[in-house]
Enzyme design. Structure first.
Site, PDB file in Angstrom:
ATOM      1  N   HIS A 180       6.722   5.758   8.851  1.00 20.70           N
ATOM      2  CA  HIS A 180       6.159   4.583   8.598  1.00 20.70           C
ATOM      3  C   HIS A 180       6.191   3.599   7.274  1.00 20.70           C
ATOM      4  O   HIS A 180       5.914   2.566   7.021  1.00 20.70           O
ATOM      5  CB  HIS A 180       4.885   4.287   9.469  1.00 20.70           C
ATOM      6  CG  HIS A 180       3.615   4.707   8.601  1.00 20.70           C
ATOM      7  ND1 HIS A 180       3.248   6.039   8.996  1.00 20.70           N
ATOM      8  CD2 HIS A 180       2.743   4.356   7.752  1.00 20.70           C
ATOM      9  CE1 HIS A 180       2.134   6.236   7.889  1.00 20.70           C
ATOM     10  NE2 HIS A 180       1.957   5.225   7.330  1.00 20.70           N
ATOM     11  N   ASP A 195       6.462  11.634  12.362  1.00 18.18           N
ATOM     12  CA  ASP A 195       6.654  10.459  11.272  1.00 18.18           C
ATOM     13  C   ASP A 195       7.015  10.827   9.937  1.00 18.18           C
ATOM     14  O   ASP A 195       6.219  11.124   8.872  1.00 18.18           O
ATOM     15  CB  ASP A 195       4.752  10.144  11.043  1.00 18.18           C
ATOM     16  CG  ASP A 195       4.835   8.574  10.425  1.00 18.18           C
ATOM     17  OD1 ASP A 195       5.847   8.092   9.952  1.00 18.18           O
ATOM     18  OD2 ASP A 195       3.917   8.072  10.816  1.00 18.18           O
ATOM     19  N   SER A 218      -0.520   8.378   3.049  1.00 16.66           N
ATOM     20  CA  SER A 218       0.465   8.498   4.147  1.00 16.66           C
ATOM     21  C   SER A 218       1.743   9.058   3.163  1.00 16.66           C
ATOM     22  O   SER A 218       1.972   8.291   2.184  1.00 16.66           O
ATOM     23  CB  SER A 218       0.852   7.164   4.610  1.00 16.66           C
ATOM     24  OG  SER A 218      -0.016   6.999   5.707  1.00 16.66           O
TER      25      SER A 218
END
Ligand code: ARG
Ligand code: GLU
Length: 712
Positions: free
Chosen positions: A83, A218, A647
């Site tokens: 992402h 991810d 992230s």
């Protein structure tokens, strides 16, 4: 509510008031080495951050100003989330060559794809600069204070000797009680190396977002390129793979509950030191208002997206971004309640006042200011969320800024080109009919929820939702802003060059446009009735919050303080752990490939699984990557205190080897931005075994594994 708790708080023993276990986002030069070692760390703080020597810090970068990424090979191979690389993967995708759906794997270095504009930042040094930055500010108040500080920052930056490829960034800590200077090296030639298909990298999409148990792979991979001297350079085909001072060995050892881990990265924003009153307002007024606006927008979009494929594709990414924080806030409110955050804060404040009576004055003032600000803050929350989510109004806002710039003579060729390109990409994924409906419903909500003094005259007519849908459809149909009516003989959404061909005419038409007038009316009223009070009270609150922060530090000698996250480099640590977020519910700490197959829904846009992955699973073709249970571990949770911006951060073991890739938090613990609670707060990581399994077995990209140092 607060008053009642205050009374009882003073009766409770102060020792109960603050029972925080670990948690915290620490400046890498000021680590709790002892606690980290007690929890199991085998390396020293200097191995993590040492400005003089290669250390783990040399393998951790801020990725494109937002996420974190880490270097995992001596040739500058970079790992971050799917992402985080989504925009770049999307930019290389076309209908014929859809890298989002199919994934992408360079078969050698020359096949890696450049990404103009993408940067990574290394932090090579951190220095405290409080004395220099706060010099001569003792008796100043706003706005002089800010001016003097900006000035001091400039003087400081100019006094530092740095290389021409370095820069310095000075950041406030503890609400301006301290200042730190960061020496940054920015690399600018960052190429895409590999990404799994969305059905792995975004598996579970919005339904599983913020949710545990999780089965998302991810991750995506990039490579840093440098000039011949290993220094930063703009993209050139002659650039060479960057040789890092340090890269992370990748561990594929089995994980066990209670293993020590730490996460190294760039957390964006937290507010851990607010007074109880502020937390109560967030929990009972601000978050619910923002959630309510997004509830309506998401429901309206979803109704259409479910039955119309074209709309689903157009709105997929917007929907995901609106849903992301909507879901986070819902979890935050629930978590604040469940962790008794307000009560805990009130008790803590009581214990502080018992030790230092001056704090009572600060708290009384803060209570008064927050109470006074509440109606303006609520209007601010509704207003900004409505403008953001009613795209008709968001568009009108863009045109309103354009008109202001033209009239001030600030619009040049470059500005026009940038505006046109922004609008073109906006209209590409825009459905004016659907948006008219969203806007109508949001205006009804705004009209019903806003106190009359903040509403434009005659706004009552928007209160009836059904009637509103007709009204707004009528306005939208006759607007050039929505692209449904023409200006200069063209629609802004169909032929932007032609529509911009005569700008005098465009500006005149815009000013008479019904959508523009509707927006201008709402904005003017907000700007006059709420914004000035909101902002001036906020300035006073900020000054008091700085004082309150200082008082907390000087009064509570037992507590170890860390500054709130502010997108600077931090270390957080904890243990691999499952959780029991609700009565009778208990979560394990680890998921496996079997769980991916359990969630598999053939053809579904969130839960489809690539055939090759199913085949590997059926054949149990797991290579080196299965664990003692015989399956490939996919995700795991730990008690690391993370937030947005973490992230892509590396999760490291006791020796500094990479064991996971951070990408999310568990819903029930997202109040950790305000009140970290080790009972509920868990960060979610992709297991390195799953990452290597996908690269090796699924993508047949063994050449990348060969670059890495694997710890077995
Ligand atoms: N919740 C994660 C983070 O903020 C992941 C967001 C991206 N994924 C998504 N399904 N929207 O920010
Ligand atoms: N997904 C978040 C990010 O993009 C991390 C999740 C969190 O907020 O902890 O940074």
């Amino acid at each position: 509510m607060i008053k009642k708790i205050l009374l009882s708080a003073f009766l409770l023993p102060a020792a109960m008031a603050f029972a925080q276990q670990y948690g915290g986002m620490w400046i890498p030069t000021e680590l709790n080495e002892k606690e980290m070692k007690d929890l199991g760390m085998k390396i020293s703080a200097k191995d993590i951050f040492n400005p003089q020597k290669a250390s783990i810090k040399d393998a951790v970068v801020q990725f494109n100003g937002g996420c974190t990424a880490e270097i995992i090979s001596p040739k500058g191979l970079l790992l971050t989330n799917h992402h985080c690389g989504f925009g770049q993967i999307q930019a290389h995708s076309t209908v014929q060559n859809d890298l989002l759906s199919n994934g992408f794997w360079a078969t050698n270095m020359s096949a890696e794809l450049p990404n103009p504009g993408v940067t990574v930042d290394f932090i090579v040094d951190i220095k405290e600069a409080t004395d220099q930055i706060l010099e001569g500010t003792d008796n100043l108040t706003e706005p002089e204070l800010s001016k003097k500080i900006s000035n001091n920052i400039e003087v400081y930056k100019n006094s530092q000797k740095i290389e021409n490829y370095q820069s310095i960034s000075v950041k406030p800590m503890y609400y301006g009680n301290k200042y730190y200077a960061y020496t940054i090296e920015t690399y600018k030639d960052i190429r895409l190396v590999g990404a799994p298909p969305q059905s792995i990298g975004k598996f579970g999409s919005d339904t599983d977002n913020w949710v545990w148990p999780r089965h998302t792979g991810d991750f995506s991979m990039f490579r840093i390129y440098a000039d011949k001297n290993n220094k930063p350079a703009e993209y050139s085909k002659d650039n060479v793979p960057y040789v890092p001072k340090h890269f992370l060995p990748v561990s594929i050892k089995d994980k066990n509950e209670n293993d020590f881990t730490f996460v190294f990265g760039f957390p964006g924003k937290t507010t851990e030191y607010l007074p109880a009153i502020a937390v109560e307002k967030i929990m009972t007024e601000i978050d619910p208002a923002k959630i309510a606006v997004r509830d309506v927008a998401l429901k309206t979009l979803d109704e259409k997206m479910r039955v119309d494929n074209a709309t689903r594709i157009k709105y997929a990414s917007k929907y995901a971004s609106v849903a992301n924080y909507w879901k986070k806030w819902i979890g935050e409110v629930e978590g604040l309640r469940k962790s008794n955050a307000v009560e805990k804060k009130v008790m803590y404040e009581g214990s502080l006042v018992a030790k230092n009576s001056e704090i009572k004055t600060t708290l009384d003032q803060l209570n008064k200011l927050y109470t006074e600000q509440a109606p303006y803050a609520l209007n601010n929350a509704y207003y900004s969320e409505v403008i953001r989510n009613a795209e008709t109004l968001a568009l009108a806002n863009i045109y309103s800024n354009y008109i202001t710039a033209v009239e001030a003579g600030r619009m040049d060729e470059k500005g026009i080109a940038a505006l046109k390109s922004k609008l073109t990409s906006f209209y590409k994924d825009y459905s004016p009919e659907l948006d008219a409906k969203v806007t109508a419903k949001l205006l009804a909500l705004y009209a019903n929820k806003t106190a009359p003094q903040f509403l434009p005259a005659g706004f009552d007519k928007f209160k009836n939702e059904t009637q509103n849908i007709q009204n707004i459809e009528e306005i939208s149909k006759n607007s050039v802003i929505t692209g449904r009516a023409a200006v200069n003989g063209a629609s802004l959404s169909a032929d932007i060059d032609k529509a911009f061909s005569n700008q005098d005419k465009l500006v005149k038409t815009l000013k008479k446009d019904p959508v523009y007038q509707l927006f201008a009316n709402i904005k003017d009223t907000y700007t006059k009735t709420a914004d000035p009070q909101f902002s001036s009270l906020q300035t006073k609150i900020d000054a008091l919050q700085k004082k309150f922060m200082q008082q907390q530090i000087t009064t509570d000698k037992e507590r170890k303080f860390f500054p709130d996250a502010n997108s600077t480099l931090r270390v957080t640590y904890g243990k691999v752990k499952g959780s029991s977020p609700r009565d009778a519910v208990s979560y394990g700490y680890q998921t496996h490939l079997a769980g991916v197959i359990e969630k598999y829904v053939p053809g579904d846009y969130e839960f489809d699984v690539p055939k090759k992955l199913i085949d590997l699973y059926n054949k149990k073709d797991f290579g080196n990557y299965k664990d003692k249970g015989g399956d490939v571990p996919v995700g795991f949770t730990a008690t690391n205190h993370t937030t947005g911006g973490n992230s892509g951060s590396p999760a490291l073991d006791a020796y500094g080897n990479l064991v996971g890739l951070n990408f999310d938090r568990q819903w029930e613990g997202t109040m950790s931005d305000i009140n970290y609670d080790p009972r509920f707060s868990r960060n979610i990581m992709v297991d390195t075994k799953y990452i290597l399994f996908i690269i090796d077995k699924f993508a047949d990209s063994k050449w990348l594994i060969d670059e890495m140092k694997i710890i077995k």
